[in-house]
Design a protein around this motif. Structure first.
Motif, PDB file in Angstrom:
ATOM      1  N   ARG A  16       0.829  -1.211   0.000  1.00 37.65           N
ATOM      2  CA  ARG A  16       0.000   0.000   0.000  1.00 37.65           C
ATOM      3  C   ARG A  16       0.864   1.262   0.000  1.00 37.65           C
ATOM      4  NH1 ARG A  16      -3.600   1.288  -1.974  1.00 37.65           N
ATOM      5  NH2 ARG A  16      -4.568   2.604  -0.437  1.00 37.65           N
ATOM      6  N   ILE A  17       1.912   1.289   0.808  1.00 36.18           N
ATOM      7  CA  ILE A  17       2.788   2.458   0.853  1.00 36.18           C
ATOM      8  C   ILE A  17       3.478   2.635  -0.502  1.00 36.18           C
ATOM      9  CG2 ILE A  17       4.871   3.431   1.903  1.00 36.18           C
ATOM     10  CD1 ILE A  17       3.960   2.055   4.541  1.00 36.18           C
ATOM     11  N   ARG A  18       3.923   1.539  -1.082  1.00 33.57           N
ATOM     12  CA  ARG A  18       4.563   1.590  -2.399  1.00 33.57           C
ATOM     13  C   ARG A  18       3.594   2.160  -3.425  1.00 33.57           C
ATOM     14  NH1 ARG A  18       3.857  -1.443  -6.450  1.00 33.57           N
ATOM     15  NH2 ARG A  18       2.940  -3.191  -5.321  1.00 33.57           N
ATOM     16  N   LYS A  24       6.401   1.256  -8.674  1.00 33.16           N
ATOM     17  CA  LYS A  24       6.095  -0.094  -9.150  1.00 33.16           C
ATOM     18  C   LYS A  24       6.978  -1.109  -8.430  1.00 33.16           C
ATOM     19  CE  LYS A  24       4.629   1.267 -13.728  1.00 33.16           C
ATOM     20  NZ  LYS A  24       3.601   0.516 -14.364  1.00 33.16           N
ATOM     21  N   GLN A  25       6.540  -2.353  -8.449  1.00 39.19           N
ATOM     22  CA  GLN A  25       7.326  -3.427  -7.831  1.00 39.19           C
ATOM     23  C   GLN A  25       8.713  -3.495  -8.463  1.00 39.19           C
ATOM     24  OE1 GLN A  25       5.161  -7.132  -8.110  1.00 39.19           O
ATOM     25  NE2 GLN A  25       4.251  -6.847  -6.081  1.00 39.19           N
ATOM     26  N   GLU A  26       8.788  -3.281  -9.767  1.00 40.30           N
ATOM     27  CA  GLU A  26      10.074  -3.354 -10.462  1.00 40.30           C
ATOM     28  C   GLU A  26      11.050  -2.304  -9.926  1.00 40.30           C
ATOM     29  OE1 GLU A  26       7.123  -3.047 -12.160  1.00 40.30           O
ATOM     30  OE2 GLU A  26       6.939  -5.083 -12.940  1.00 40.30           O
ATOM     31  N   LEU A  32      16.304  -2.291  -4.248  1.00 44.76           N
ATOM     32  CA  LEU A  32      16.726  -3.257  -3.221  1.00 44.76           C
ATOM     33  C   LEU A  32      17.752  -4.253  -3.756  1.00 44.76           C
ATOM     34  CD1 LEU A  32      13.262  -4.037  -1.581  1.00 44.76           C
ATOM     35  CD2 LEU A  32      15.134  -2.733  -0.565  1.00 44.76           C
ATOM     36  N   GLY A  33      17.922  -4.279  -5.076  1.00 44.46           N
ATOM     37  CA  GLY A  33      18.865  -5.220  -5.677  1.00 44.46           C
ATOM     38  C   GLY A  33      18.340  -6.642  -5.701  1.00 44.46           C
ATOM     39  N   ILE A  34      17.011  -6.781  -5.830  1.00 43.66           N
ATOM     40  CA  ILE A  34      16.387  -8.105  -5.896  1.00 43.66           C
ATOM     41  C   ILE A  34      15.464  -8.140  -7.101  1.00 43.66           C
ATOM     42  CG2 ILE A  34      16.549  -8.526  -3.403  1.00 43.66           C
ATOM     43  CD1 ILE A  34      13.647  -7.676  -3.119  1.00 43.66           C
ATOM     44  N   SER A  35      14.855  -9.288  -7.347  1.00 43.31           N
ATOM     45  CA  SER A  35      13.956  -9.416  -8.494  1.00 43.31           C
ATOM     46  C   SER A  35      12.554  -8.924  -8.138  1.00 43.31           C
ATOM     47  CB  SER A  35      13.874 -10.879  -8.941  1.00 43.31           C
ATOM     48  OG  SER A  35      13.219 -11.649  -7.948  1.00 43.31           O
ATOM     49  N   VAL A  39      10.064  -9.158  -4.624  1.00 45.09           N
ATOM     50  CA  VAL A  39       9.250  -8.090  -4.027  1.00 45.09           C
ATOM     51  C   VAL A  39       7.813  -8.572  -3.879  1.00 45.09           C
ATOM     52  CG1 VAL A  39       8.277  -5.785  -4.391  1.00 45.09           C
ATOM     53  CG2 VAL A  39      10.692  -6.189  -4.829  1.00 45.09           C
ATOM     54  N   SER A  40       7.310  -9.253  -4.894  1.00 43.02           N
ATOM     55  CA  SER A  40       5.952  -9.800  -4.832  1.00 43.02           C
ATOM     56  C   SER A  40       5.810 -10.758  -3.658  1.00 43.02           C
ATOM     57  CB  SER A  40       5.613 -10.515  -6.146  1.00 43.02           C
ATOM     58  OG  SER A  40       4.320 -11.068  -6.086  1.00 43.02           O
ATOM     59  N   LYS A  41       6.829 -11.589  -3.470  1.00 46.39           N
ATOM     60  CA  LYS A  41       6.816 -12.558  -2.361  1.00 46.39           C
ATOM     61  C   LYS A  41       6.849 -11.824  -1.012  1.00 46.39           C
ATOM     62  CE  LYS A  41       8.788 -16.989  -1.159  1.00 46.39           C
ATOM     63  NZ  LYS A  41       9.713 -18.039  -1.544  1.00 46.39           N
TER      64      LYS A  41
END
Length: 136
Positions: A16-18, A24-26, A32-35, A39-41
């Motif tokens: 929600r904050i994002r 976006k998740q991307e 964060l240096g992750i996929s 982030v979805s997980k």
């Protein structure tokens, strides 16, 4: 009567904050240096390690505590209590406590006074230079 307590689902709060930040998740994943899948997980997880939560908070520009205490109801209350559609000007809350035309007139008067002072300074300069020329 018993009230049901809402689970403290940290992943949903991050999501929600994002979204409120327009991110976006991307983008979050890249920062964060992750996929994006990671982030979805994270956003599906009810609990997150403190260290990871701190990193996410930094990227989102909030504190870890604000994520933990975030609630949609509070956001909606703030919006509903501060929104007044008659005072919105290009997305900015604009409620002047003065008459804008009065300010324009004040600025015009100030400009005239400044112009007069400038003219007087030039006259004084010319007089001084003429005096110097006569002395030579």
């Amino acid at each position: 009567m018993e009230t049901a307590t809402k689970p403290n689902h940290i992943g949903r709060k991050i999501s929600r904050i994002r979204e409120l930040r327009g991110m976006k998740q991307e983008t979050l994943a890249e920062e964060l240096g992750i996929s994006q899948q990671a982030v979805s997980k994270i956003e599906q997880s009810e609990k997150i390690e403190d260290e990871k939560l701190e990193q996410i908070a930094n990227v989102l520009g909030v504190t870890k505590e604000s994520i933990e205490k975030f609630s949609d109801e509070a956001v909606l209350n703030i919006i509903s209590n501060t929104f007044n559609d008659s005072s919105i000007l290009n997305g900015i809350n604009f409620q002047p406590n003065f008459n804008p035309l009065d300010k324009v007139l004040e600025l015009y008067d100030e400009k005239e006074k400044l112009y007069e002072r400038l003219l007087q300074a030039e006259r004084d300069k010319i007089t001084y230079l003429e005096k110097l020329l006569k002395e030579k």
